[in-house]
Design a protein around this motif. Structure first.
Motif, PDB file in Angstrom:
ATOM      1  N   GLY A 129      13.299  62.212  53.393  1.00 42.74           N
ATOM      2  CA  GLY A 129      12.842  61.018  52.696  1.00 42.74           C
ATOM      3  C   GLY A 129      13.694  59.802  53.009  1.00 42.74           C
ATOM      4  O   GLY A 129      13.170  58.689  53.165  1.00 42.74           O
ATOM      5  N   CYS A 138       7.485  52.422  53.315  1.00 42.33           N
ATOM      6  CA  CYS A 138       7.792  53.799  52.892  1.00 42.33           C
ATOM      7  C   CYS A 138       9.118  53.872  52.129  1.00 42.33           C
ATOM      8  O   CYS A 138       9.679  54.961  51.950  1.00 42.33           O
ATOM      9  CB  CYS A 138       7.850  54.713  54.102  1.00 42.33           C
ATOM     10  N   LEU A 141      10.301  56.625  49.558  1.00 41.79           N
ATOM     11  CA  LEU A 141      10.751  57.953  49.967  1.00 41.79           C
ATOM     12  C   LEU A 141      12.266  58.020  50.095  1.00 41.79           C
ATOM     13  O   LEU A 141      12.853  59.100  49.985  1.00 41.79           O
ATOM     14  CB  LEU A 141      10.094  58.341  51.289  1.00 41.79           C
ATOM     15  N   HIS A 209       3.457  63.570  49.014  1.00 41.00           N
ATOM     16  CA  HIS A 209       3.679  62.381  48.184  1.00 41.00           C
ATOM     17  C   HIS A 209       2.943  62.491  46.858  1.00 41.00           C
ATOM     18  O   HIS A 209       3.464  62.068  45.807  1.00 41.00           O
ATOM     19  CB  HIS A 209       3.230  61.130  48.931  1.00 41.00           C
TER      20      HIS A 209
END
Length: 302
Positions: A129, A138, A141, A209
């Motif tokens: 992540g 992103c 993450l 996710h």
């Protein structure tokens, strides 16, 4: 004249659609790859590509409306894709077998044990992540490590309102991630000694996710219920197993998922975690185990 109607290579079409950000075309390219794989009996690749098609055309109403229309030589694919995915969900594949096995094992655990089992799995996603979180869109993450630490803390002592809201923000952003172009537009990271890992490789096993979102949402509802002396929600075991990341290994050519070294290692960790939570360990002991997991690169061969 006949050249006007030649069918383009789906893989080439996929690359062109990614470059042009043609999401309807991308969904159709994935659908073509999925149907070809299914017709050849390559069911793992059929699962991979058809679920990608479903994710892309479901991400926004305009794309869904365009993809679901019937047009000459540009057929409606939504219904057939859904039907095929339903058929594949009955196939004897790791994609289906592992969630069923985890569900059965979870029936023998107490609610706190199920939560501990899932949280240990999430901890093994932290390093991946952090790397994916450096990609535009992103960033959420990259905050899994903080989320893991804060959830463990909440089992030992009350967390602050700021920490609760921080978990809520991560929960909501994880849900939004799957509908964002950052998820399916080709973003990837290098994997030392292996093929690049795409953000879209999180799409397998119902969506890593989304399972993270489900776990956090359930945890937040647990904390809210306990603070108000209400009945807490039942723990869900679906997070366990998502760390297998089968989409990645199918995409890069694995013929037998059960023989992939990283998947075999992860299955051993899942089983070890199960024995661990059944042994009556404390949350402090589980947090120490999670701390080691957070540094683990699950994409590397054991």
């Amino acid at each position: 004249m006949f050249g006007l109607f030649e069918k383009k290579n789906p893989q080439e079409q996929l690359e062109k659609c990614l470059q042009k950000k043609d999401w309807d075309g991308l969904a159709r390219a994935y659908y073509d790859l999925g149907t070809a794989a299914m017709d050849k009996g390559d069911l793992n690749k059929a699962v991979l590509w058809l679920n990608r098609a479903d994710t892309v055309y479901s991400a926004s109403d305009p794309v869904f409306e365009k993809t679901s229309k019937n047009r000459l030589f540009h057929k409606e694919i939504v219904s057939d894709c859904s039907d095929r995915i339903g058929t594949l969900e009955e196939a004897p594949l790791l994609y289906n077998r592992i969630p069923e096995e985890m569900e059965e094992k979870g029936e023998d655990l107490s609610d706190p044990q199920v939560r501990m089992w899932g949280l240990l799995s999430i901890a093994r996603l932290v390093t991946l992540g952090e790397r994916l979180g450096r990609l535009p869109g992103c960033e959420v993450l990259g905050r899994l490590g903080w989320a893991v630490d804060t959830m463990f803390k909440s089992f030992l002592e009350p967390i602050t309102l700021e920490e609760y809201n921080g978990l809520m923000d991560i929960c909501n952003e994880l849900y939004d991630l799957g509908d964002s172009q950052a998820f399916y537009a080709g973003g990837e990271i290098e994997v030392p000694g292996g093929a690049p890992f795409q953000v879209f490789d999180l799409n397998g096993m119902m969506g890593v996710h989304l399972e993270l979102n489900t776990y956090l949402d359930n945890h937040l509802r647990l904390l809210s219920a306990l603070s108000q002396n209400q009945e807490p929600p039942a723990a869900e075991v679906s997070m366990v197993g998502c760390v297998l990341l089968p989409d990645y290994y199918v995409r890069i050519g694995a013929a037998d998922l059960d023989e992939v070294p990283q998947i075999k290692a992860e299955l051993e960790r899942i089983e070890s975690d199960y024995d661990f939570v059944c042994s009556g360990v404390t949350w402090e002991e589980a947090a120490r185990r999670a701390e080691a997991y957070k540094a683990l690169d699950i994409l590397q061969k054991p």
